[in-house]
Scaffold this motif. Structure first.
Motif, short mmCIF file in Angstrom:
data_model
loop_
_atom_site.label_atom_id
_atom_site.label_comp_id
_atom_site.label_asym_id
_atom_site.label_seq_id
_atom_site.Cartn_x
_atom_site.Cartn_y
_atom_site.Cartn_z
N ALA A 81 158.72 89.08 34.65
CA ALA A 81 159.63 88.97 35.81
C ALA A 81 160.72 89.89 35.01
O ALA A 81 161.28 89.66 33.99
CB ALA A 81 159.98 88.05 36.11
N LEU A 82 160.99 91.02 35.50
CA LEU A 82 162.06 92.03 35.02
C LEU A 82 163.35 91.28 34.67
O LEU A 82 163.67 90.44 35.78
CB LEU A 82 162.29 93.12 35.91
CG LEU A 82 161.06 94.18 36.26
CD1 LEU A 82 161.35 95.06 37.41
CD2 LEU A 82 160.75 94.96 34.96
N ALA A 83 163.68 91.42 33.73
CA ALA A 83 165.00 90.82 33.14
C ALA A 83 166.20 91.89 32.91
O ALA A 83 166.70 92.23 31.84
CB ALA A 83 164.68 89.99 31.79
N LEU A 84 166.47 92.39 34.09
CA LEU A 84 167.82 93.52 34.18
C LEU A 84 168.83 93.12 34.90
O LEU A 84 168.70 92.33 36.05
CB LEU A 84 166.78 94.70 34.34
CG LEU A 84 165.84 95.18 33.44
CD1 LEU A 84 165.07 96.27 34.19
CD2 LEU A 84 166.51 95.54 32.21
N TYR A 85 169.71 93.74 34.60
CA TYR A 85 170.99 93.61 35.71
C TYR A 85 171.19 94.86 36.59
O TYR A 85 171.26 96.08 36.12
CB TYR A 85 172.22 93.44 35.03
CG TYR A 85 172.40 92.25 34.22
CD1 TYR A 85 172.90 91.10 34.84
CD2 TYR A 85 172.27 92.26 32.93
CE1 TYR A 85 172.93 89.78 34.19
CE2 TYR A 85 172.43 91.19 32.27
CZ TYR A 85 172.80 89.85 33.04
OH TYR A 85 172.80 88.85 32.03
N GLU B 270 171.86 84.22 36.98
CA GLU B 270 171.11 84.60 35.84
C GLU B 270 169.44 84.38 35.85
O GLU B 270 168.51 85.10 35.45
CB GLU B 270 171.66 84.11 34.42
CG GLU B 270 172.93 84.79 34.19
CD GLU B 270 172.87 85.98 33.51
OE1 GLU B 270 172.00 86.72 33.49
OE2 GLU B 270 174.21 86.28 33.30
N ARG B 273 167.70 86.56 38.53
CA ARG B 273 167.47 88.02 37.97
C ARG B 273 166.46 88.06 36.93
O ARG B 273 165.78 88.93 36.43
CB ARG B 273 168.59 88.61 37.27
CG ARG B 273 169.87 88.83 38.29
CD ARG B 273 170.78 89.56 37.51
NE ARG B 273 172.11 89.91 38.23
CZ ARG B 273 173.16 89.21 38.39
NH1 ARG B 273 173.18 88.14 37.60
NH2 ARG B 273 174.18 89.50 38.93
N GLY B 274 166.09 86.81 36.27
CA GLY B 274 165.31 86.76 35.03
C GLY B 274 166.09 87.22 33.77
O GLY B 274 165.32 86.92 32.83
N THR B 275 167.37 87.25 33.66
CA THR B 275 168.25 87.66 32.57
C THR B 275 168.35 86.25 31.80
O THR B 275 168.81 86.35 30.61
CB THR B 275 169.51 88.46 32.94
OG1 THR B 275 169.95 87.49 34.10
CG2 THR B 275 169.06 89.70 33.31
#
Lengths: 283, 435
Positions: A81-85, B270, B273-275
């Protein structure tokens, strides 16, 4: 180097990972293959310290388990899963993740420029991530994993849903990382990628590693025989054999010009997977 | 459309936190407050007031006794105006009720145009309670007058005094004097009639069928807002000067609530988003992650407060003490940041965080007197209100803006806010889950 020993994890009555062990050497690309629910993500999440194992041990670069900050500093993760802002631009994203890893000043700037260049996004660095294509986001996701130049890189489906150009870029990057001596865990549903990239492959199902070795080794052990298809006009004759060339020679010699075509389907990882799990990888 | 609706409902039910705050919480909320006010009959709590009897007459004594005996008031007798206003300034009393000199005289001169004077110095931030207090004072003062008509000997005394007073402004034989004397003769007749009525009432009362005695009373209640300032010490400034002095601290508390709502969902965002995985795999601790979030929230909380205070000053408010106010807003920010971080740590999803972030501050605002005046709540709820950062934030900011609280007096509200913030943050770190 990443060493995992007898790792176990359960969620209630569900045994997600059941005694998984493997060691990945420096410069090795290790493919972790398995259907959805096989336990790959749980294994990776334990390897990066997001999940605590019920038992077993993980050692990263001889430092210790990922619960230690020094060990985590050596890990780079590109989650599926893309982990970006999306609200930030490409450079801001990478700078933020670099700072999280303790980079600052000139070193941060240097690393950010290097990874943006490497993933081919230097010219789009000032654009907000929300405006990136799927392939560009995948590349930015990879850049975020590499900004601090980690020794162990975990890539979870890094080419999922990307365009051919981005796929090519990512595969080239992984190969370059391996040449630089990075330890890489690579999960994918694309057999051709695994065959092309991975020095060794482990096939997981139901929380266990069913088989582990080089691609050639696994194919030889579990891939079965080649399938030769001989076409005579509208008719097709299919034979399973360990000597496909011999079968074709004999067919042509005996039938002469009656043979209109031949096809050899050599065993591959897909067949290895099918023979080990009873289903295809993408089922 | 139906498929989308069904999918949304399915997802809502699978998010236990969101489902709880969507369905269960309103129910619990309604039941809880029904319970709270049921026993109180819609307002079983008592309004704390300070009482000062400057008249020291039997009439004023009767009023003070009635005030002390009233179920809606919790009275504290004070010896001086200063002692009373001090209780109001420290928010220990809603108002100082003064029975000034001349009360009895006003009561006795009722038939010649006299008025019963009453004064009240009220906390300007509690005007709703002050309004109710005015009503209460009128009620009790009227009760004093009604005793005139039910106590025949008092009525006769009053009429005798009134006849004497008439002579001071209307010469004997004048039309005005005649008019008053005719009125008093009528009143004598009324007195005799009332005596009969009183006997009848007593007979009815004995048979359990008593009727209330009628009465009237020209009461004059003078309400003045508290002036906490010392004109000599503060260059002649009096506090509060403007309505903004006490309306903006309330606004600040609501602004802080807004910050809580905004930041409570930050970790859930967060996660979506996955972050969060990048935060958790970075070589930093949970405390650092939550601390980073808390710092951002703290900055926003401070900014909101500074902005509101700036507007208040621009609108004419004076600040009693800038250092005290600074301590107050920092303490308030710490308290609310801690609360936001606790909510952020326990929320599993943005929907859940949103529900909690709206519900929890709303309840704290309610029990802290932000929506319902504290005095209408039963005593146990007034005790519970002490856990609300809403209450202490307002008090601390008011302390710096106009109450003129001393450093020692600021210790309690600021200590509670800072302590609450630290405890909530620590629990948040403990409860923070990656999985």
């Amino acid at each position: 180097m990443l060493k995992i020993t007898n790792l176990k994890k359960s969620f209630g009555s569900l045994i997600a990972v059941d005694g998984v062990s493997f060691t990945i050497a420096k410069g090795e690309v290790f493919g972790l293959l398995g259907p959805n629910g096989a336990g790959k993500s749980t294994t990776i999440n334990m390897a990066i310290g997001v999940l605590a194992p019920d038992s077993g041990s993980i050692e990263i670069e001889g430092v210790g388990p990922p619960t230690l900050a020094d060990a985590r500093r050596k890990i780079g993760v590109a989650p599926q899963a893309l982990a970006l802002y999306d609200e930030l631009n490409g450079r801001e994203n990478i700078e933020f993740f670099g700072r999280l890893q303790g980079l600052s000043g000139a070193r941060l700037k240097e690393r950010v420029n290097a990874v943006l260049e490497a993933v081919g996004l230097a010219d789009r660095a000032k654009d907000r991530a929300a405006g990136y294509s799927g392939g560009m986001k995948r590349r930015l996701n990879l850049a975020a994993a590499l900004v601090h130049d980690p020794e162990v890189v975990l890539l979870d489906e890094p080419t999922a849903g990307v365009d051919p150009q981005s796929r090519h870029n990512i595969i080239e990057m992984v190969q370059a990382l391996a040449k630089r001596g990075k330890t890489i865990i690579y999960t994918t549903h694309y057999m051709e990628e695994a065959q092309k990239l991975c020095d060794r492959v482990a096939i997981m199902d139901k929380g266990k590693i069913l088989a582990m070795g080089t691609v050639d080794d696994l194919v030889a052990r579990f891939g079965g025989e080649s399938v030769v298809t001989i076409c005579r006009g509208e008719a097709e004759e299919v034979q399973r054999t360990s000597d496909p060339v011999g079968v074709i020679q004999r067919a042509v010699t005996l039938a002469g010009p009656g043979v209109s075509g031949v096809r050899i389907d050599r065993p591959d990882l897909e067949m290895v997977f099918l023979s080990l799990t009873g289903r295809k990888l993408r089922d | 459309m139906l498929a989308i609706a069904m999918n949304d409902l399915r997802m809502l039910f699978r998010d236990k936190t969101a489902a709880f705050f969507t369905f269960a919480f309103p129910l619990i909320f309604a039941i809880f407050f029904s319970f709270v006010f049921k026993g109180a009959g819609g307002g079983g709590g008592k309004m704390a007031v300070a009482l000062l009897d400057e008249d020291q007459t039997p009439a004023s004594g009767r009023l003070v006794a009635d005030l002390q005996a009233d179920n809606a008031l919790k009275s504290t007798i004070v010896a001086t105006r200063q002692a009373g206003t001090e209780l109001v300034r420290k928010s220990k009393a809603t108002a100082l009720i003064i029975v000034p000199k001349g009360f009895a005289e006003g009561a006795d001169g009722m038939f010649t145009g006299g008025k019963m004077p009453l004064e009240a110095v009220v906390d300007p931030s509690r005007t709703a309670e002050a309004g109710l207090l005015t009503g209460k004072l009128n009620e009790l003062a009227f009760r004093q007058m009604s005793t005139v008509f039910t106590d025949n000997s008092r009525m006769k005394d009053m009429l005798a005094k009134a006849r004497g007073q008439v002579r001071t402004f209307a010469p004997d034989g004048s039309a005005r004097s005649d008019a008053f004397l005719k009125f008093f003769e009528g009143a004598d007749g009324l007195s005799a009639q009332l005596e009969e009525i009183q006997k009848e009432d007593q007979a009815k009362e004995a048979s359990g069928d008593a009727a209330p005695a009628p009465g009237f009373n020209p009461v004059e209640v003078k309400i003045t807002p508290l002036e906490a300032g010392d004109p000599n010490a503060e260059g002649g400034k009096k506090f509060p000067r403007k309505s903004t002095d006490f309306s903006f601290p309330q606004g600040i508390a609501w602004g802080l609530m807004g910050c809580v709502i905004g930041f409570a969902a930050s970790l859930a965002s967060e996660r979506r988003r996955g972050t969060l995985i990048r935060l958790t795999t970075a070589p930093i601790s949970r405390t650092q992650i939550l601390g980073g979030k808390a710092l951002a929230c703290f900055i926003v909380c401070l900014t909101v407060q500074v902005l509101l205070i700036g507007v208040a000053v621009a609108m004419g408010s004076n600040v009693w003490s800038w250092p005290t106010l600074l301590v107050a807003i920092v303490s308030a920010a710490i308290g609310f940041v801690g609360m936001a971080m606790l909510l952020a740590a326990v929320a599993g999803s943005e929907e859940g965080a949103g529900g909690m972030a709206r519900a929890v501050p709303m309840v704290l605002a309610m029990i802290g007197g932000g929506t319902i005046p504290l005095f209408v709540m039963p005593p146990f709820m007034q005790t519970i209100s002490n856990v609300s950062p809403f209450k202490w934030a307002i008090y601390a900011v008011e302390g710096g803006m106009w109450r003129g609280l001393s450093p020692m007096e600021m210790l309690l509200p600021c200590g509670i806010l800072i302590g609450l913030g630290i405890v909530c943050f620590a629990i948040g770190v403990k409860r923070l889950k990656w999985e």
